[in-house]
Design a protein around this motif. Structure first.
Motif, mmCIF file in Angstrom:
data_model
loop_
_atom_site.group_PDB
_atom_site.id
_atom_site.type_symbol
_atom_site.label_atom_id
_atom_site.label_comp_id
_atom_site.label_asym_id
_atom_site.label_seq_id
_atom_site.Cartn_x
_atom_site.Cartn_y
_atom_site.Cartn_z
ATOM 1 N N MET A 114 1.013 -1.111 -0.082
ATOM 2 C CA MET A 114 0.016 -0.108 0.014
ATOM 3 C C MET A 114 0.723 1.311 -0.025
ATOM 4 S SD MET A 114 -3.396 -0.853 2.391
ATOM 5 C CE MET A 114 -2.219 -1.796 3.847
ATOM 6 N N GLY A 115 2.068 1.080 0.655
ATOM 7 C CA GLY A 115 2.836 2.285 0.491
ATOM 8 C C GLY A 115 4.222 2.124 1.439
ATOM 9 N N ASP A 116 4.883 3.196 1.469
ATOM 10 C CA ASP A 116 6.307 3.078 2.074
ATOM 11 C C ASP A 116 6.580 4.288 2.723
ATOM 12 O OD1 ASP A 116 8.494 1.850 3.216
ATOM 13 O OD2 ASP A 116 9.220 1.525 1.353
ATOM 14 N N GLU A 117 7.158 4.463 3.924
ATOM 15 C CA GLU A 117 7.867 5.614 4.657
ATOM 16 C C GLU A 117 6.771 6.725 4.640
ATOM 17 O OE1 GLU A 117 11.589 6.177 2.603
ATOM 18 O OE2 GLU A 117 12.151 4.098 3.341
ATOM 19 N N ILE A 127 -7.325 0.329 1.513
ATOM 20 C CA ILE A 127 -6.837 -0.072 3.048
ATOM 21 C C ILE A 127 -7.904 -0.698 3.607
ATOM 22 C CG2 ILE A 127 -6.140 1.064 5.291
ATOM 23 C CD1 ILE A 127 -5.361 3.686 3.709
ATOM 24 N N SER A 128 -9.176 -0.367 3.624
ATOM 25 C CA SER A 128 -10.172 -0.971 4.355
ATOM 26 C C SER A 128 -10.395 -2.342 3.618
ATOM 27 C CB SER A 128 -11.592 -0.288 4.630
ATOM 28 O OG SER A 128 -12.020 0.037 3.273
ATOM 29 N N VAL A 129 -10.349 -2.515 2.259
ATOM 30 C CA VAL A 129 -10.546 -3.670 1.534
ATOM 31 C C VAL A 129 -9.649 -4.740 2.148
ATOM 32 C CG1 VAL A 129 -10.888 -4.950 -0.567
ATOM 33 C CG2 VAL A 129 -11.703 -2.547 -0.288
ATOM 34 N N TYR A 130 -8.368 -4.368 2.310
ATOM 35 C CA TYR A 130 -7.333 -5.186 2.681
ATOM 36 C C TYR A 130 -7.582 -5.620 4.350
ATOM 37 C CZ TYR A 130 -3.613 -5.046 -1.007
ATOM 38 O OH TYR A 130 -2.866 -5.349 -1.962
ATOM 39 N N ARG A 131 -8.032 -4.446 5.082
ATOM 40 C CA ARG A 131 -8.129 -4.804 6.479
ATOM 41 C C ARG A 131 -9.162 -5.680 6.708
ATOM 42 N NH1 ARG A 131 -9.488 0.286 8.503
ATOM 43 N NH2 ARG A 131 -7.308 0.917 8.326
ATOM 44 N N HIS A 145 6.808 -1.523 7.570
ATOM 45 C CA HIS A 145 6.505 -0.686 8.808
ATOM 46 C C HIS A 145 5.131 0.144 8.660
ATOM 47 C CE1 HIS A 145 8.384 2.190 11.640
ATOM 48 N NE2 HIS A 145 7.009 2.017 12.225
ATOM 49 N N PHE A 146 4.832 0.897 7.466
ATOM 50 C CA PHE A 146 3.941 1.714 6.985
ATOM 51 C C PHE A 146 2.641 0.723 7.192
ATOM 52 C CE2 PHE A 146 1.690 4.369 3.677
ATOM 53 C CZ PHE A 146 1.200 5.211 4.548
ATOM 54 N N GLU A 147 2.635 -0.284 6.291
ATOM 55 C CA GLU A 147 1.504 -1.256 5.865
ATOM 56 C C GLU A 147 1.156 -1.582 7.320
ATOM 57 O OE1 GLU A 147 3.095 -1.916 1.409
ATOM 58 O OE2 GLU A 147 3.534 -3.232 3.008
ATOM 59 N N GLU A 149 1.215 -0.637 10.031
ATOM 60 C CA GLU A 149 0.343 0.471 10.793
ATOM 61 C C GLU A 149 -0.717 0.790 10.444
ATOM 62 O OE1 GLU A 149 4.086 3.528 12.803
ATOM 63 O OE2 GLU A 149 3.210 4.070 10.784
ATOM 64 N N LEU A 150 -1.034 0.833 8.939
ATOM 65 C CA LEU A 150 -2.427 1.116 8.430
ATOM 66 C C LEU A 150 -3.234 -0.038 8.492
ATOM 67 C CD1 LEU A 150 -1.067 2.137 4.701
ATOM 68 C CD2 LEU A 150 -2.132 3.543 6.379
ATOM 69 N N LEU A 151 -2.888 -1.413 8.557
ATOM 70 C CA LEU A 151 -3.607 -2.291 8.832
ATOM 71 C C LEU A 151 -4.115 -2.492 10.271
ATOM 72 C CD1 LEU A 151 -1.788 -5.184 6.461
ATOM 73 C CD2 LEU A 151 -4.058 -4.055 6.224
ATOM 74 N N THR A 152 -3.357 -2.145 11.232
ATOM 75 C CA THR A 152 -3.773 -2.250 12.604
ATOM 76 C C THR A 152 -3.942 -1.040 13.356
ATOM 77 O OG1 THR A 152 -1.301 -1.977 13.222
ATOM 78 C CG2 THR A 152 -1.994 -4.058 13.105
ATOM 79 N N LYS A 153 -4.046 0.070 12.712
ATOM 80 C CA LYS A 153 -4.230 1.349 13.239
ATOM 81 C C LYS A 153 -3.345 1.824 14.466
ATOM 82 C CE LYS A 153 -8.993 1.417 11.588
ATOM 83 N NZ LYS A 153 -10.419 1.427 11.836
ATOM 84 N N LEU A 154 -2.329 1.065 14.445
ATOM 85 C CA LEU A 154 -1.475 1.199 15.562
ATOM 86 C C LEU A 154 0.027 1.974 15.085
ATOM 87 C CD1 LEU A 154 -1.555 -0.453 18.407
ATOM 88 C CD2 LEU A 154 0.323 -1.634 17.607
ATOM 89 N N ARG A 155 0.352 3.051 15.871
ATOM 90 C CA ARG A 155 1.611 3.485 15.631
ATOM 91 C C ARG A 155 2.668 2.650 16.006
ATOM 92 N NH1 ARG A 155 3.724 8.560 14.614
ATOM 93 N NH2 ARG A 155 5.762 7.287 14.641
ATOM 94 N N ILE A 156 3.522 2.144 15.225
ATOM 95 C CA ILE A 156 4.671 1.383 15.562
ATOM 96 C C ILE A 156 5.811 1.967 15.667
ATOM 97 C CG2 ILE A 156 5.884 -0.816 15.041
ATOM 98 C CD1 ILE A 156 3.378 -1.580 13.262
ATOM 99 N N GLY A 157 6.389 2.188 17.086
ATOM 100 C CA GLY A 157 7.801 3.113 17.216
ATOM 101 C C GLY A 157 8.892 2.235 18.141
ATOM 102 N N SER A 158 8.572 0.853 18.253
ATOM 103 C CA SER A 158 9.147 -0.020 19.019
ATOM 104 C C SER A 158 9.101 -1.356 18.640
ATOM 105 C CB SER A 158 8.976 0.441 20.287
ATOM 106 O OG SER A 158 7.702 -0.205 20.835
#
Ligand code: ADP
Ligand code: MG
Ligand code: MG
Length: 291
Positions: A114-117, A127-131, A145-147, A149-158
């Motif tokens: 779906m995307g990057d960076e 996005i919602s079709v994938y999810r 990383h970005f995908e 986040e999009l699928l889980t609606k979670l910011r991933i920083g660690s």
């Protein structure tokens, strides 16, 4: 341990992305691979221009009907990568259903491209079709990383966030999840997660990958193909499969960088075409260099 893979991805006349990145390595690992080209472009879209044709969802289903009419629709694996439209993605979902009526044990390896960076390169409604529709039917998922986040609606920083994201994705469907890279302080962190038994927590692992200061295209497509290839050979060792995939890929990226640098090319000025053919020994027999 091998199989027959239906791979629905892009084709470029020159250069290595999509099927051009995935088919040859899977063949080297002993798989029969049947490519369906979702687009045929002169070159990848990172170049100043490109020309070519796009397959629509109806045309995809035509090809599937042709195979079915000759009893040629038995596959052990379905592999999908970049998909540019809602209608094509819905046709892919029909293909998943059809393949599973013929082989209920079909493994669907989905790279939810779906995307990057932080940049989206598909229409937002995908996005919602994938999810909601694609993730639930996938056997293995390989977001960046970005995908993730999009699928889980979670910011991933660690690393902890990455593990949490895997848990969310398991709960939605796939037993195997590999977040191919999380960007953390100049390093790339791969997080893998295998839910072997729904009553137990998943087995999780990480691989730290030093970041090479260059931009490559087609690496995600190659990574997913290698993960399919190796995880099928070691079905209960996703960690081993990921180590093998990363080891091949890093050897190939080093070779690519060396070839460009020794030709006097500034590797930071544009994206590099991977040296796929020249790296065939590293794909067939990777030297384990990552744990
Ligand atoms: P995508 O191409 O889908 O965004 P990633 O960025 O996660 O996927 O790249 C896939 C894999 O390629 C990573 O797991 C990593 O092994 C490798 N890779 C890509 N770019 C680099 C880089 N600059 N340095 C080192 N490894 C890289
Ligand atoms: Mg990336
Ligand atoms: Mg990708």
């Amino acid at each position: 341990n091998t199989g027959r893979v239906l791979s629905i991805q892009s084709h470029t006349v020159q250069g290595y992305v999509g099927n051009k990145s995935a088919v040859f390595p899977l063949q080297l690992l002993g798989y029969d691979v049947d490519p369906i080209n979702s687009v045929q472009f002169s070159n990848h879209t990172g170049y100043p221009t490109f020309k070519g044709q796009v397959l629509n969802g109806r045309e995809l289903l035509d090809l599937i009907e042709g195979l079915e009419a000759n009893n040629l629709l038995y596959y052990t694996h379905l592999l999908t990568g970049y998909i540019g439209s809602d209608s094509f993605l819905n046709s892919v979902l029909e293909v998943v259903n059809k393949l599973r009526t013929i082989n209920p044990n079909l493994t669907y390896v989905c790279d939810p491209v779906m995307g990057d960076e932080g940049k989206l390169y598909v229409p937002e409604d995908l996005i919602s079709v994938y999810r909601e529709k694609v993730v639930p039917v996938a056997s293995m998922l390989t977001p960046n990383h970005f995908e993730a986040e999009l699928l889980t609606k979670l910011r991933i920083g660690s690393e902890t966030d990455g593990r949490k994201a895997c848990n969310i994705l398991h709960a939605a469907g796939p037993a195997k999840v590999v977040i191919t890279s999380i960007n953390i302080d100049g390093c790339l962190l791969l997080i893998g997660s295998h839910l072997k038994d729904k009553k137990q927590p998943p087995e999780q692992f990480k691989i730290v990958i030093p970041r090479i200061p260059a931009y490559f295209t087609g690496t995600g497509d190659l990574m997913t193909a290698l993960l399919l290839g190796w995880s099928n050979k070691f079905p209960d060792n996703l960690d081993k499969a990921a180590e093998l995939a990363v080891s091949s890929l890093q050897a190939l990226l080093q070779r690519t960088l060396n070839d460009y640098t020794s030709a006097g090319f500034d590797s930071k000025s544009s994206s590099l075409e991977i040296r796929l053919i020249q790296s065939q020994d590293d794909i067939r027999e990777p030297k384990l260099a990552f744990k």
